[in-house]
Scaffold this motif. Structure first.
Motif, short mmCIF file in Angstrom:
data_model
loop_
_atom_site.label_atom_id
_atom_site.label_comp_id
_atom_site.label_asym_id
_atom_site.label_seq_id
_atom_site.Cartn_x
_atom_site.Cartn_y
_atom_site.Cartn_z
N THR A 269 -5.55 7.31 -10.64
CA THR A 269 -4.59 6.28 -10.32
C THR A 269 -3.51 6.22 -11.39
O THR A 269 -3.81 6.16 -12.58
CB THR A 269 -5.30 4.92 -10.19
OG1 THR A 269 -6.31 5.03 -9.19
CG2 THR A 269 -4.32 3.84 -9.81
N ARG B 193 0.38 10.34 -7.15
CA ARG B 193 0.82 9.42 -6.12
C ARG B 193 1.35 10.23 -4.94
O ARG B 193 1.95 11.29 -5.13
CB ARG B 193 1.91 8.48 -6.64
CG ARG B 193 1.45 7.57 -7.77
CD ARG B 193 2.57 6.67 -8.29
NE ARG B 193 3.02 5.75 -7.25
CZ ARG B 193 4.20 5.78 -6.66
NH1 ARG B 193 5.10 6.72 -6.99
NH2 ARG B 193 4.53 4.90 -5.75
N ILE C 158 -0.04 0.66 -2.86
CA ILE C 158 -1.12 1.55 -3.29
C ILE C 158 -0.54 2.91 -3.66
O ILE C 158 0.61 3.23 -3.33
CB ILE C 158 -2.19 1.70 -2.18
CG1 ILE C 158 -1.58 2.23 -0.88
CG2 ILE C 158 -2.88 0.36 -1.94
CD1 ILE C 158 -2.57 2.42 0.26
N ASP C 159 -1.33 3.71 -4.34
CA ASP C 159 -0.86 5.02 -4.80
C ASP C 159 -1.01 6.10 -3.74
O ASP C 159 -0.19 7.03 -3.67
CB ASP C 159 -1.65 5.46 -6.04
CG ASP C 159 -1.33 4.62 -7.26
OD1 ASP C 159 -0.24 4.03 -7.30
OD2 ASP C 159 -2.18 4.56 -8.17
N SER D 171 -10.29 1.04 -3.65
CA SER D 171 -9.06 0.49 -4.22
C SER D 171 -8.87 0.95 -5.66
O SER D 171 -7.76 1.27 -6.09
CB SER D 171 -9.08 -1.04 -4.15
OG SER D 171 -8.90 -1.50 -2.82
N GLY D 172 -9.96 1.01 -6.41
CA GLY D 172 -9.87 1.46 -7.79
C GLY D 172 -9.45 2.90 -7.92
O GLY D 172 -8.88 3.29 -8.94
N GLY E 89 -7.21 4.30 -6.01
CA GLY E 89 -5.82 4.45 -5.59
C GLY E 89 -5.56 4.27 -4.12
O GLY E 89 -4.42 4.27 -3.68
N THR F 15 -10.85 -6.27 -9.14
CA THR F 15 -9.73 -5.32 -9.20
C THR F 15 -8.40 -6.06 -9.17
O THR F 15 -8.28 -7.12 -8.54
CB THR F 15 -9.79 -4.32 -8.02
OG1 THR F 15 -8.71 -3.39 -8.15
CG2 THR F 15 -9.67 -5.01 -6.67
N ARG G 65 -5.95 -4.20 -8.05
CA ARG G 65 -5.31 -3.36 -7.04
C ARG G 65 -5.35 -4.03 -5.67
O ARG G 65 -6.21 -4.88 -5.42
CB ARG G 65 -6.02 -2.01 -6.97
CG ARG G 65 -6.15 -1.27 -8.28
CD ARG G 65 -4.82 -0.71 -8.73
NE ARG G 65 -4.31 0.24 -7.74
CZ ARG G 65 -3.08 0.74 -7.75
NH1 ARG G 65 -2.23 0.37 -8.70
NH2 ARG G 65 -2.70 1.61 -6.85
N TRP H 159 -6.28 -4.77 -1.84
CA TRP H 159 -7.44 -4.58 -0.99
C TRP H 159 -7.22 -5.36 0.30
O TRP H 159 -6.25 -6.11 0.43
CB TRP H 159 -8.72 -5.02 -1.68
CG TRP H 159 -8.68 -6.39 -2.30
CD1 TRP H 159 -8.20 -6.71 -3.54
CD2 TRP H 159 -9.10 -7.62 -1.70
NE1 TRP H 159 -8.30 -8.06 -3.76
CE2 TRP H 159 -8.87 -8.65 -2.65
CE3 TRP H 159 -9.67 -7.97 -0.48
CZ2 TRP H 159 -9.15 -10.00 -2.39
CZ3 TRP H 159 -9.98 -9.29 -0.22
CH2 TRP H 159 -9.72 -10.29 -1.16
#
Length: 336
Positions: free
Chosen positions: A2, A6, A17-18, A40-41, A43, A69, A71, A73
């Motif tokens: 992450t 990308r 998100i990536d 999610s962790g 990416g 997180t 990030r 979700w």
């Protein structure tokens, strides 16, 4: 990975998100925080499946997601589930970054979630429903084709055809393709069709974080690409790994048994029995045709990494157009 790798698309930009890798909301398999947090962790977008969850369990899981997180979700909510309005109230209080709603119309929830800043995606299985959802103002669509596990579209149009048709019908709406996608080559194919991401269900079912019985995962790994069957026609079609349940349903459907008889058999088998208790001979082992492309259980983060590596490898295999070099005047004169 992450922040280093990308793959920017309209969907990744929409969701923040990536990678254009979405983990499907799968009853029992992702009715937890472990699997969504891992995805999610890594990416992608992890998705909590709210469908079978009691309110207190869902509230605890949402708190774990928020604490686990920074990030994005998502929560998947089937709008037909019992107590859906109570779930909506809970989600409005917890403010998930993304909502993926299915099995109902977007006007039921859209205005309230948009007001709190939640990105709203809607699951569709046909062009007409895609147009209606886009006209209602959803932020994006999850387009599910016939290869998908769980509930494929009644018309059984393949993912490749349906995604292309929806992208053409609503070109301004970001699209996530779902059904029959298990690796980076499938992701590359969906992006080539105009989707902005792919949703992976069965692939994430076969991960260490998925909360299903090991016998369920073993049944999925043992299935070939022709090892699933659609049953429940007229009752809410599902795609599941062939077993004693699907064989009984096949016989009833092919013999023209009365709807009430088929309904009793259909509801006697449950996804819960298979997923939680490993009753894979008589339960509903829901999985997509992509089961035949999966042969091992990995950590979810490893699955994301593999998808990205496979995607990059797939791009190198694509032939590039060859442009002829301009011909000199002398060569053209010689031919004359």
């Amino acid at each position: 990975m992450t922040g280093v790798i990308r793959i920017p698309t309209p969907v990744t930009r929409l969701l923040g998100i990536d990678l254009p890798v979405i983990q499907a909301g799968m009853s029992w398999a992702s009715s937890c925080s472990a699997l969504p947090l891992a995805v999610s962790g890594a990416g992608g977008l992890g998705v909590v499946a709210a469908g079978p969850m009691r309110l207190d369990d869902l509230a605890r899981t949402l708190d774990e997601m928020a604490a686990g997180t920074g990030r994005p979700w998502a929560v998947n909510l089937p709008l037909h589930r019992a107590g859906a309005d109570d779930v909506i109230d809970l989600l409005l209080a917890r403010r998930p970054p993304v909502l993926i709603a299915s099995q109902g119309g977007p006007r039921r929830y859209l205005e309230r979630f948009r007001a709190i800043g939640t990105v709203c995606l809607h699951v569709v299985a046909g062009v007409e429903h895609a147009r209606k959802a886009a006209d209602a103002g959803v932020d994006g669509l999850v387009v599910v084709g016939a290869e998908a596990g769980g509930h494929p579209p009644p018309a059984m149009v393949t993912t490749q055809v349906l995604v292309r048709a929806v992208v053409s019908a609503v070109p301004e709406t970001p699209v996530i393709a779902s059904g029959g996608i298990a690796d980076g080559s499938g992701l590359a194919a969906m992006l080539a069709l105009g989707a902005g991401a792919a949703q992976f269900g069965t692939r994430f079912l076969a991960t260490r974080e998925a909360t299903v019985h090991p016998d369920y995962q073993a049944a999925v790994l043992a299935a070939g690409v022709d090892g699933t069957r659609t049953v429940g026609h007229g009752l809410g079609v599902i795609r599941a790994v062939e077993n004693e349940f699907t064989e009984r349903m096949r016989r009833l459907e092919e013999s023209g048994a009365e709807l009430d008889v088929r309904r009793e058999e259909f509801h006697a088998a449950t996804l819960r029995d298979a997923a939680l208790y490993g009753r894979v001979r008589e339960g509903k082992v829901e999985a997509g045709q992509s089961a035949g492309l999966i042969d091992a259980v990995f950590p979810a983060a490893t699955v994301v990494e593999r998808i990205v590596a496979e995607y990059r490898a797939a791009l190198t295999r694509l032939p590039m157009p060859v442009v002829p070099e301009p011909r000199s005047a002398a060569a053209e004169a010689a031919e004359r």
